[in-house]
Design an enzyme around this catalytic site. Structure first.
Site, short mmCIF file in Angstrom:
data_model
loop_
_atom_site.label_atom_id
_atom_site.label_comp_id
_atom_site.label_asym_id
_atom_site.label_seq_id
_atom_site.Cartn_x
_atom_site.Cartn_y
_atom_site.Cartn_z
N PRO A 98 0.60 -1.34 0.31
CA PRO A 98 -0.37 0.17 0.21
C PRO A 98 0.73 1.49 0.33
O PRO A 98 2.41 1.62 1.12
CB PRO A 98 -0.74 -0.18 1.65
N GLY A 104 7.25 1.55 2.64
CA GLY A 104 8.51 1.63 0.86
C GLY A 104 8.48 1.29 0.16
O GLY A 104 9.25 0.96 -0.86
N ASP A 149 15.38 3.30 4.53
CA ASP A 149 14.06 2.13 3.30
C ASP A 149 14.16 1.84 1.85
O ASP A 149 14.84 0.39 1.48
CB ASP A 149 13.32 3.47 2.32
O1 PMV Z 1 8.55 6.65 4.77
P1 PMV Z 1 8.28 5.74 6.06
O2 PMV Z 1 6.67 5.98 6.75
O3 PMV Z 1 8.33 4.23 5.80
O4 PMV Z 1 8.98 6.21 7.66
C1 PMV Z 1 10.60 6.58 7.04
C2 PMV Z 1 11.28 6.42 8.72
C3 PMV Z 1 11.55 7.87 9.42
O5 PMV Z 1 12.53 7.24 9.94
C4 PMV Z 1 10.29 8.99 10.07
C5 PMV Z 1 12.10 8.36 8.28
C6 PMV Z 1 13.25 8.21 7.65
O6 PMV Z 1 13.20 8.70 6.68
O7 PMV Z 1 14.00 7.93 7.98
#
Ligand code: PMV
Length: 323
Positions: A98, A104, A149
């Site tokens: 999603p 990610g 990510d």
């Molecule tokens: O984009 P998401 O929801 O997977 O979150 C990223 C994780 C954070 O630590 C909030 C931001 C980051 O850049 O690491």
């Protein structure tokens, strides 16, 4: 035809704290996105089934393009600068992940795209090179992400990550008696906005929050040990403490709390938001025998529940012979 896929990810502990240099632990999950490439005569056509768009990027990579096409233009530009070639193609993107849920989806799609397109060009990219290119595309979408990510979706497995220092692959002791659930709240949110909000709070209350950030760093180290020792009871407790910390920096929501409490009431060992919060997904660790009960308990509060496994490989590329 060439097809590449990349996994999704969850942050097991340490999101947001990672932005300020604390370690975080992430795992790749076998909920994947795919990029499929076919020959085309002119231009590079990108079609996203999930986001319902189709764009044609000219071979010169010039002109105005819709916002969704910009990260792909960036990837193509880097490839053309580094490897001196591009080829017209039709690339179809499809994902089980999603969008905007903290799993990610963007990094995973960019990784699948980069892997498929480089194969199509006949360029052998190392995983480090793919990771770098995907990070640049992530910057187009998310501003200045920590890099966690792109790293986890490229390499797969479970990693300890520290901004600026890179990552360490964890040698996780898998125990089939325990299992993961990922519950999507169905609420989309912007990682960039949440990160900015948390950074503003940090600037305002630095003296108060600094010890919490250090504690989150220690917590991530303990969680890494628990994973390597296969101590899932301890990992669950650490996830619960981490959820409290995320609550403290204001990124949880009523719906997330409902899922967290209902899951724990039904026997889950650990439950916390995963990713930026403000909606998105909740990560739940439970004994396999309690899984169905946990799933039933959280169902009314979720848009979708993924029963999934850790993906030990990141990017995968396949080539099919056309007749
Ligand atoms: O984009 P998401 O929801 O997977 O979150 C990223 C994780 C954070 O630590 C909030 C931001 C980051 O850049 O690491």
């Amino acid at each position: 035809m060439i097809e590449a896929s990349a996994p999704s990810k969850v942050i097991i502990v340490g999101e947001h704290f990672v932005v300020k240099g604390q370690p975080a632990i992430a795992a790749a999950l076998d909920v994947r996105s795919k990029a499929r490439i076919e020959e085309n005569l002119k231009g590079i056509i990108i079609r996203s089934i999930n986001l319902n768009f189709e764009v044609m990027i000219p071979m010169e990579l010039s002109g105005s393009l819709p916002k969704e096409a910009e990260p792909f233009r960036r990837i193509l530009k880097t490839m053309s600068e580094r490897y001196g070639k591009l080829r017209p193609a039709k690339i179809t993107l499809e994902s089980e992940i999603p969008v905007g849920s903290g799993m990610g989806s963007s990094a995973s799609t960019f990784a699948a795209f980069t892997a498929a397109y480089s194969k199509y060009l006949g360029v052998e990219l190392s995983l480090d090179e793919v990771n770098e290119i995907v990070y640049e595309a992530e910057c187009v979408v998310h501003g200045k992400p920590s890099g966690i990510d792109n790293t986890i979706v490229t390499y797969g497995g479970v990693i300890a990550y520290r901004k600026g220092e890179g990552f360490l692959r964890l040698n996780v002791k898998i125990n089939q008696d325990y299992a993961w659930l990922v519950a999507d709240t169905g609420v989309r949110r912007s990682t960039g906005d949440l990160v900015r909000r948390v950074l503003d709070l940090y600037d305002k209350y630095e003296e108060v929050l600094m010890p919490l950030y250090h504690a989150a760093g220690h917590l991530a180290i303990e969680a890494a040990k628990a994973l390597e020792q296969g101590d899932y009871e301890k990992l669950g407790e650490l996830m619960n403490i981490n959820q409290g910390m995320l609550e403290a920096i204001g990124v949880s929501t009523l719906q997330i709390s409902e899922i967290v409490y209902k899951a724990k009431e039904a026997g889950a060992l650990g439950a916390k938001l995963t990713g930026a919060g403000g909606g998105g997904a909740v990560l739940i660790l439970a004994k396999r025998g309690d899984l169905n009960e946990v799933e039933e308990a959280i169902k009314p509060y979720t848009a979708k529940i993924f029963k999934t496994r850790i993906a030990h490989t990141g990017i995968r590329v396949k080539e099919f012979n056309e007749r």
